[in-house]
Scaffold this motif. Structure first.
Motif, PDB file in Angstrom:
ATOM      1  N   THR A 298       0.847  -1.196   0.000  1.00 34.96           N
ATOM      2  CA  THR A 298       0.000   0.000   0.000  1.00 34.96           C
ATOM      3  C   THR A 298       0.883   1.247   0.000  1.00 34.96           C
ATOM      4  OG1 THR A 298      -0.213  -0.425   2.352  1.00 34.96           O
ATOM      5  CG2 THR A 298      -2.190  -0.709   1.040  1.00 34.96           C
ATOM      6  N   PRO A 299       0.450   2.277  -0.746  1.00 36.22           N
ATOM      7  CA  PRO A 299       1.265   3.497  -0.829  1.00 36.22           C
ATOM      8  C   PRO A 299       1.294   4.247   0.507  1.00 36.22           C
ATOM      9  CG  PRO A 299      -0.637   3.576  -2.343  1.00 36.22           C
ATOM     10  CD  PRO A 299      -0.761   2.320  -1.578  1.00 36.22           C
ATOM     11  N   VAL A 300       2.402   4.921   0.748  1.00 36.06           N
ATOM     12  CA  VAL A 300       2.528   5.745   1.951  1.00 36.06           C
ATOM     13  C   VAL A 300       1.885   7.093   1.663  1.00 36.06           C
ATOM     14  CG1 VAL A 300       4.143   6.823   3.549  1.00 36.06           C
ATOM     15  CG2 VAL A 300       4.718   4.621   2.494  1.00 36.06           C
ATOM     16  N   THR A 301       0.865   7.458   2.454  1.00 33.12           N
ATOM     17  CA  THR A 301       0.182   8.726   2.200  1.00 33.12           C
ATOM     18  C   THR A 301       0.256   9.624   3.429  1.00 33.12           C
ATOM     19  OG1 THR A 301      -1.909   7.910   3.036  1.00 33.12           O
ATOM     20  CG2 THR A 301      -1.490   7.586   0.678  1.00 33.12           C
ATOM     21  N   ALA A 302      -0.216  10.857   3.235  1.00 37.80           N
ATOM     22  CA  ALA A 302      -0.179  11.851   4.307  1.00 37.80           C
ATOM     23  C   ALA A 302      -0.983  11.392   5.518  1.00 37.80           C
ATOM     24  CB  ALA A 302      -0.698  13.180   3.788  1.00 37.80           C
TER      25      ALA A 302
END
Lengths: 337, 540
Positions: B122-126
């Motif tokens: 999963t992408p790292v998001t804010a």
């Protein structure tokens, strides 16, 4: 027989209850403070208090005890803070490691000590008797951590014959599928002979260390008890009847001399299981003894309680087994509570 | 027949050689195993982690090492060269999960790398960043305390601007805020994964991350057997920096220091730390291994005195003690030279920390000061130490005891078990004791605020309170926040001088962090946390 075993178990219950209460109280009067130890060097009093609440250590003792017993009934021994795992899981993982090592050491010791003790008794005062005495004295006088370190120094560091003292298995082997928890057996079940050899190689030095230590009581006890039996009337009668000496010693005398030896074996086994902490430390063996000591250093209550309880149960089972064995060796002995 | 004896001897020789080979066989590698050995680094140390998440309850120091290598932070530090060792640069930041950092007047804004992913893909998001920082300031205990040290206190300070932009608002101007975002604690956690595994009594999912790291870091934990080993594999998709060279790390716990040394000397283990100083010195002299010794940043071992109770409430008594310490003997006999002396300076101290004080071993002066203070015949007291660090503390206490005896101060040695040490220290009743303090953030005012300020934190173990001292410390912090270099230097010098004149604690030496490794291992970096950074290590 079964009824007798059942009766025997009933007498065990009060002692187990006693063990539970005493270990609980003992761990609570230890000088250390679990919460401030685990709060780390940078803890404020508030942080320590938070941890204490999380661990339930701020409750009054009777409440803590009730919580402990309630969990115990469900088979939950609590969480270890030093390893971060459930104590039951830790003990299940570590007990076989200790048991495998202790059994290996004990078998090795028995295979040397029993013949040696018998021969020393038969040829009293001969060189073999003196050898027996020397081995026994040396074995008892050398502390296990010393023999352990010496063996590592000679056989690993200088000669390079044994693998690195890195626990049960070399770094590049993976553990076989877990069936009994004994690596030697599990690797055979899985058919991984290379793993078996690796595990066996790791086991040699610690097992020899333990064997050297346990040689003494077994040899001395075998010798003493053989001497007593050899001087008994029935042996004289057997001799007079013209039986050859191997039958007298092997069949009649030895069997009768076994009772005290079996008791000693039981004691040595249970002693080794709990007390081979130092051997486990020297060989980085992930056993139950080193587990308990690490927990003790950190004032980590749950593993200490779990350890003592496990040991108590083991002692009880072991004693029961020895009693049953008595009956097998000598039918005159009755199993009674 | 004449040959028989020789044959038998030969037979015995071959037989014993075969047995030896059979036993030693595990070290004879098949090609695949040799390859694995080449790509694997074997680390041995005394103890291992009890929790893989630094936010957990009571995570121990080895646990920090796992967190450092399996999680990423927004920013980290660049390296600089200090006496041939790579040493983290306090003042230069490097982007890790962030690709850009913009510092404003009362906030700092981070733009995240767009392609960074967690170990599960999963992408790292804010929102992960915000959740993680919220978690660090909310879980309590050490992580929250550490965040507070940089004025990071409330979840409202962390604002999601858009999917890849996070803003951290300052609640006050504090020079330590940005450095505090580069320590181990503010690591970025896979919020969705952890929330899914969190229980009703455990909103932050601490039970889950205790066993399973949920980060985006350079290494993944593939196996953890508590008390035995940790196995880590390289994360091939790591975006936080250049891909590490070592594919696999095996970290084994070997409790016996003698065996750790034997493993190194035999070439079986690649790296070890936590060896007694004596071993390090001998290994260094033998020259078969590379030994790196680096002084603890912002830390020192000291002798503390309780200034609330007589006789140590009298500054003259404390100065007498400072003159009666066998400093050089401690350096030689206790540390075997592996430490930085902090005594016998001439002139006024520089505006940095730790620096040497002006005291030297001078028994005549000590005796005179003690007489002046009204104790011509000395007095009786106890000297306490932590048994957990007995290899240093025990000989040190004995040397001090012997030396103080010469001026009539009769001491009994009180050994306190490791589990009990913090409790005793926090009570602040021990009259005389030795201890180490070192701060992650390498700023003099940080050290002094915790150890000497009248706010009387847990680290002010002497209960020392002085208005002059507080004025200097507060002044320096304010000056640092607004960048007033002249006032800052004056105040730093001021508090150091006050600390040396009043001597509530006597700095003894700066301990060394020692690491021993094989000659073919390189890339060791010294970090403020003094644990290993696997990402830079190389095995030739």
């Amino acid at each position: 027989m079964l009824a007798q075993i059942g009766k025997r178990f009933l007498t065990v219950i009060p002692s187990l209850i006693g063990v539970i209460i005493v270990t609980f109280l003992l761990t609570r009067v230890l000088p250390g403070d679990t919460a401030s130890y685990f709060a780390g060097p940078a803890a404020t009093p508030q942080a320590i208090a938070e941890i204490r609440t999380k661990l339930g250590l701020d409750k009054p003792l009777p409440v803590q005890f009730a919580d402990y017993v309630a969990a115990l009934v469900k088979g939950d021994l609590g969480q270890s803070l030093t390893t971060g795992q459930a104590v039951t899981k830790d003990i299940a993982a570590r007990l076989p490691a200790s048991a495998e090592l202790t059994l290996a050491g004990l078998f090795l010791a028995m295979s040397i000590a029993l013949p040696l003790g018998v021969m020393a008794a038969v040829r009293q005062g001969s060189w073999i008797d003196h050898l027996c005495r020397i081995i026994a004295t040396a074995g008892v006088s050398l502390p296990v951590f010393f023999t352990g370190l010496l063996l590592v120094y000679v056989f690993y560091f200088i000669l390079g014959w044994t693998p690195a003292p890195l626990g049960r298995l070399d770094v590049f082997y993976s553990e076989p599928a877990r069936v009994t928890g004994f690596l030697l057996i599990d690797s055979l079940i899985a058919g991984e002979f290379e793993t078996f050899r690796a595990a066996f190689a790791q086991l040699i030095l610690p097992a020899v260390t333990l064997a050297i230590f346990s040689l003494a009581p077994i040899t001395r006890m075998t010798r003493a008890s053989m001497l007593a039996v050899l001087g008994a009337d029935f042996v004289r009668t057997a001799r007079a009847s013209g039986l050859d000496s191997s039958t007298i010693i092997g069949t009649y005398a030895f069997r009768n001399a076994m009772l005290p030896v079996v008791t000693t074996l039981g004691m040595v086994f249970s002693f080794l299981l709990g007390a081979n902490v130092l051997v486990e430390k020297v060989f980085a063996w992930p056993g139950i003894g080193s587990y308990a000591v690490e927990a003790l250093i950190a004032s980590d209550y749950a593993p200490i309680q779990g350890f003592v309880l496990t040991m108590a149960i083991l002692y009880v089972l072991l004693n029961l087994m020895i009693d049953i064995l008595y009956g097998v060796i000598d039918p005159r002995v009755r199993l009674e509570g | 027949m004449t040959n028989t004896p020789i044959d038998r001897r030969r037979f015995l020789q071959t037989a014993s050689a075969t047995t030896a080979a059979a036993i030693a066989a595990p070290s004879v590698w098949s090609p695949a195993k040799a390859q694995a050995r080449q790509e694997t680094l074997l680390i041995v140390s005394e103890s291992g982690p009890n929790n893989l998440d630094i936010h957990g309850v009571g995570t121990n120091v080895p646990g920090y090492e796992v967190s450092w290598n399996t999680y990423d932070r927004l920013i980290s530090h660049e390296m600089k060269d200090v006496n041939g060792t790579a040493y983290y640069d306090r003042d230069k930041f490097k982007m890790e999960l962030a690709e850009d950092m913009a510092v404003g007047d009362m906030s700092v804004t981070f733009k995240l790398k767009k392609n960074a992913t967690f170990h599960d893909g999963t992408p790292v998001t804010a929102k992960d960043v915000k959740w993680s920082l919220d978690r660090a300031v909310s879980v309590g205990g050490f992580p929250t305390f550490q965040m507070k040290a940089g004025s990071l206190e409330k979840p409202e300070q962390f604002v999601v601007v858009d999917d890849h932009t996070v803003r951290v608002d300052f609640i006050r101007k504090d020079r330590l805020t940005i450095p505090d975002l580069a320590v181990i604690v503010p690591c970025v956690v896979n919020s969705e994964l952890v929330k899914k595994n969190a229980g009703p009594n455990d909103p932050w999912g601490l039970e889950y991350t205790k066993q399973t790291p949920a980060g985006s870091g350079a290494y993944k934990v593939t196996k953890w057997t508590p008390g035995t080993e940790v196995v880590l594999e390289r994360n091939e998709d790591w975006k936080g920096g250049t891909l590490p060279k070592v594919r696999r790390i095996i970290w084994r716990m070997v409790p016996s220091a003698g065996n750790r040394r034997a493993l190194l000397e035999r070439g079986d283990a690649d790296i070890s730390y936590e060896l007694p100083n004596k071993d390090f010195v001998e290994l260094k002299d033998a020259g078969k291994l590379s030994i790196v010794s680096t002084p603890f940043s912002n830390g020192c071992q000291y002798l503390g005195m309780n200034v609330k109770q007589p006789p140590f409430d009298n500054p003259k008594v404390r100065q007498a003690v400072a003159y009666a310490i066998p400093y050089q003997k401690i350096m030689d006999a206790v540390l075997f030279g592996l430490g930085k002396p902090l005594f016998g300076a001439s002139g006024s101290p520089a505006a940095s920390w730790p620096v040497a004080h002006q005291y030297n071993t001078d028994m005549a002066k000590a005796k005179a000061l003690l007489t002046e203070a009204g104790y011509p015949n000395g007095f009786e007291t106890t000297i306490s130490f932590d048994l957990g660090f007995a290899t240093i503390n025990e000989p040190l206490a004995i040397l001090v005891q012997e030396s103080l005896g010469q001026i009539g101060i009769r001491t009994t040695i009180n050994k306190i078990p490791g589990a009990n040490w913090r409790t005793e220290l926090n009570k602040k009743v021990m009259p005389l004791y030795t201890n180490v303090f070192s701060g992650w953030l390498d700023y003099p005012e940080y050290f002094f605020f915790w150890c000497y300020h009248g706010a009387n934190s847990v680290f002010n173990t002497m209960s020392y309170q002085s208005p002059t001292m507080d004025a200097f410390i507060d002044g320096a912090r304010k000056a640092a926040a607004v960048g007033d270099a002249a006032t800052y230097e004056k105040d730093v010098k001021g508090f150091i001088e006050t600390a040396f004149t009043d001597v509530p604690r006597i700095p003894l030496f700066q301990p060394y962090s020692n690491v021993a490794m094989q000659k073919n291992v390189s890339g060791y970096q010294y970090w403020f946390h003094r644990r290993l950074d696997y990402r830079a290590l190389v095995k030739a």
